[in-house]
Design an enzyme around this catalytic site. Structure first.
Site, PDB file in Angstrom:
ATOM      1  N   GLY A 141     -32.533  59.875  32.403  1.00 32.66           N
ATOM      2  CA  GLY A 141     -32.052  58.537  32.062  1.00 32.66           C
ATOM      3  C   GLY A 141     -32.782  57.856  30.918  1.00 32.66           C
ATOM      4  O   GLY A 141     -32.735  56.629  30.800  1.00 32.66           O
ATOM      5  N   ASN A 174     -31.992  57.914  27.750  1.00 30.67           N
ATOM      6  CA  ASN A 174     -30.988  57.260  26.890  1.00 30.67           C
ATOM      7  C   ASN A 174     -30.462  55.993  27.545  1.00 30.67           C
ATOM      8  O   ASN A 174     -30.208  54.992  26.871  1.00 30.67           O
ATOM      9  CB  ASN A 174     -29.832  58.217  26.589  1.00 30.67           C
ATOM     10  CG  ASN A 174     -30.127  59.103  25.398  1.00 30.67           C
ATOM     11  OD1 ASN A 174     -30.142  58.634  24.261  1.00 30.67           O
ATOM     12  ND2 ASN A 174     -30.392  60.372  25.657  1.00 30.67           N
ATOM     13  N   LEU A 201     -15.510  65.627  33.031  1.00 30.11           N
ATOM     14  CA  LEU A 201     -14.530  64.637  33.502  1.00 30.11           C
ATOM     15  C   LEU A 201     -13.145  65.276  33.521  1.00 30.11           C
ATOM     16  O   LEU A 201     -12.796  66.043  32.620  1.00 30.11           O
ATOM     17  CB  LEU A 201     -14.521  63.422  32.570  1.00 30.11           C
ATOM     18  CG  LEU A 201     -15.840  62.651  32.430  1.00 30.11           C
ATOM     19  CD1 LEU A 201     -15.710  61.570  31.358  1.00 30.11           C
ATOM     20  CD2 LEU A 201     -16.266  62.031  33.749  1.00 30.11           C
ATOM     21  N   HIS A 237     -24.676  63.950  22.457  1.00 26.29           N
ATOM     22  CA  HIS A 237     -24.952  65.376  22.621  1.00 26.29           C
ATOM     23  C   HIS A 237     -26.106  65.760  21.698  1.00 26.29           C
ATOM     24  O   HIS A 237     -26.127  65.338  20.533  1.00 26.29           O
ATOM     25  CB  HIS A 237     -23.694  66.191  22.278  1.00 26.29           C
ATOM     26  CG  HIS A 237     -23.888  67.654  22.490  1.00 26.29           C
ATOM     27  ND1 HIS A 237     -23.953  68.214  23.749  1.00 26.29           N
ATOM     28  CD2 HIS A 237     -24.096  68.667  21.614  1.00 26.29           C
ATOM     29  CE1 HIS A 237     -24.160  69.515  23.636  1.00 26.29           C
ATOM     30  NE2 HIS A 237     -24.251  69.822  22.350  1.00 26.29           N
TER      31      HIS A 237
HETATM   32  C1  GAR Z   1     -29.977  64.033  26.264  1.00 28.30           C
HETATM   33  O1  GAR Z   1     -30.666  64.832  25.350  1.00 28.30           O
HETATM   34  C2  GAR Z   1     -28.489  64.098  25.999  1.00 28.30           C
HETATM   35  O2  GAR Z   1     -28.165  64.216  24.642  1.00 28.30           O
HETATM   36  C3  GAR Z   1     -28.110  65.355  26.748  1.00 28.30           C
HETATM   37  O3  GAR Z   1     -28.835  65.295  27.943  1.00 28.30           O
HETATM   38  C4  GAR Z   1     -30.067  64.621  27.679  1.00 28.30           C
HETATM   39  C5  GAR Z   1     -30.234  63.551  28.728  1.00 28.30           C
HETATM   40  O4  GAR Z   1     -31.498  62.943  28.621  1.00 28.30           O
HETATM   41  N1  GAR Z   1     -26.680  65.422  26.978  1.00 28.30           N
HETATM   42  C6  GAR Z   1     -25.973  66.541  26.932  1.00 28.30           C
HETATM   43  O5  GAR Z   1     -26.481  67.633  26.749  1.00 28.30           O
HETATM   44  C7  GAR Z   1     -24.481  66.382  27.134  1.00 28.30           C
HETATM   45  N2  GAR Z   1     -23.766  67.526  26.662  1.00 28.30           N
HETATM   46  P1  GAR Z   1     -31.761  61.540  29.304  1.00 28.30           P
HETATM   47  O6  GAR Z   1     -31.278  61.673  30.747  1.00 28.30           O
HETATM   48  O7  GAR Z   1     -33.240  61.348  29.214  1.00 28.30           O
HETATM   49  O8  GAR Z   1     -30.970  60.515  28.550  1.00 28.30           O
END
Ligand code: GAR
Length: 232
Positions: free
Chosen positions: A17, A19, A94, A110
């Site tokens: 989490g 982001n 989804l 991403h």
């Molecule tokens: C982030 O790096 C995001 O870009 C990636 O998961 C991570 C989550 O980190 N998302 C994907 O790979 C989606 N295809 P976070 O939970 O610390 O935000």
């Protein structure tokens, strides 16, 4: 507690989490009205609760099945009817009918420069490509924010942030550099959508002159020949 704003956002997470935290901290033109997770143990839920935001975990076991768990998540989102659904490290696909209902209202981040490296292990694959190609064509990596469509990590690109791959990089150092970019790019995009400086038209992102200038100042990339919003 965040101030109430008209543009409402629901954030979907599956894990750490970070982001989601940066979206909470940097909210200027939107209100996050809920953080939802398909993982009851997602650490990101705690930070949201501490920030006074309703954070709900949907447990697959309690729901009875994956289909029912997804249905509960979709029903909740439909009931709160947010202006935007933000996928911030949401690792569940989804259903296409849900995506269709919310076309142009779901964005995802991403960790790669799409269309390169869709799916998992993006940093590992970027490093492999870098070492195979030498320090030339593969020297850049980064992250992408895009509208969500029916595919995996596909859908119209909104903006990207790039960094260099260093010969000394391992997966961890590269991932950390990209994550820093994610934490800047994602709130910037969501604020711009909320302020109507980025919009979805005819299956692509269109941009106000203001946001085009800001992207340049921040070193963010917009799709080539991006359509520009007309004044008025
Ligand atoms: C982030 O790096 C995001 O870009 C990636 O998961 C991570 C989550 O980190 N998302 C994907 O790979 C989606 N295809 P976070 O939970 O610390 O935000």
């Amino acid at each position: 507690m965040q101030p109430a704003r008209n543009f409402t956002v629901v954030v979907l997470i599956s894990g750490r989490g970070s982001n989601c935290q940066s979206l909470i901290r940097q909210a200027e033109d939107y209100s996050i009205i809920g953080v939802l997770s398909n993982n009851v143990d997602a650490p990101g839920l705690k930070y949201a609760r501490e920030a006074g935001i309703e954070a709900i975990a949907f447990d697959r076991k309690t729901a009875g099945s994956l289909v029912q768990q997804k249905q509960q998540i979709y029903s909740h989102i439909e009931a709160v009817a947010p202006s935007l659904i933000v996928l911030a490290g949401y690792m569940q696909i989804l259903e296409s009918d849900f995506v269709e209902r919310f076309e142009g209202k779901i964005v995802n981040i991403h960790p790669s420069l799409l269309p390169r490296f869709k799916g998992l292990d993006t940093h590992k694959r970027a490093l492999q490509a870098f070492h195979q190609a030498g320090v030339s064509a593969e020297a850049k990596h980064g992250c992408t924010v895009h509208y969500v469509d029916w595919g995996v990590d596909s859908g119209p690109i909104i903006a990207q942030a790039r960094c260099r791959i260093m010969p000394s990089d391992g997966e961890e150092t590269l991932a950390a550099r990209v994550l820093d970019l994610e934490h800047r790019l994602f709130p910037w995009v969501v604020n711009a959508i909320a302020a109507n400086d980025i919009a979805y038209r005819d299956r692509q992102a269109i941009f106000s002159p203001k946001v085009i200038a800001e992207a340049k100042d921040n070193g963010f990339l917009l799709p080539e020949r991006s359509p520009v919003m007309q004044p008025g």
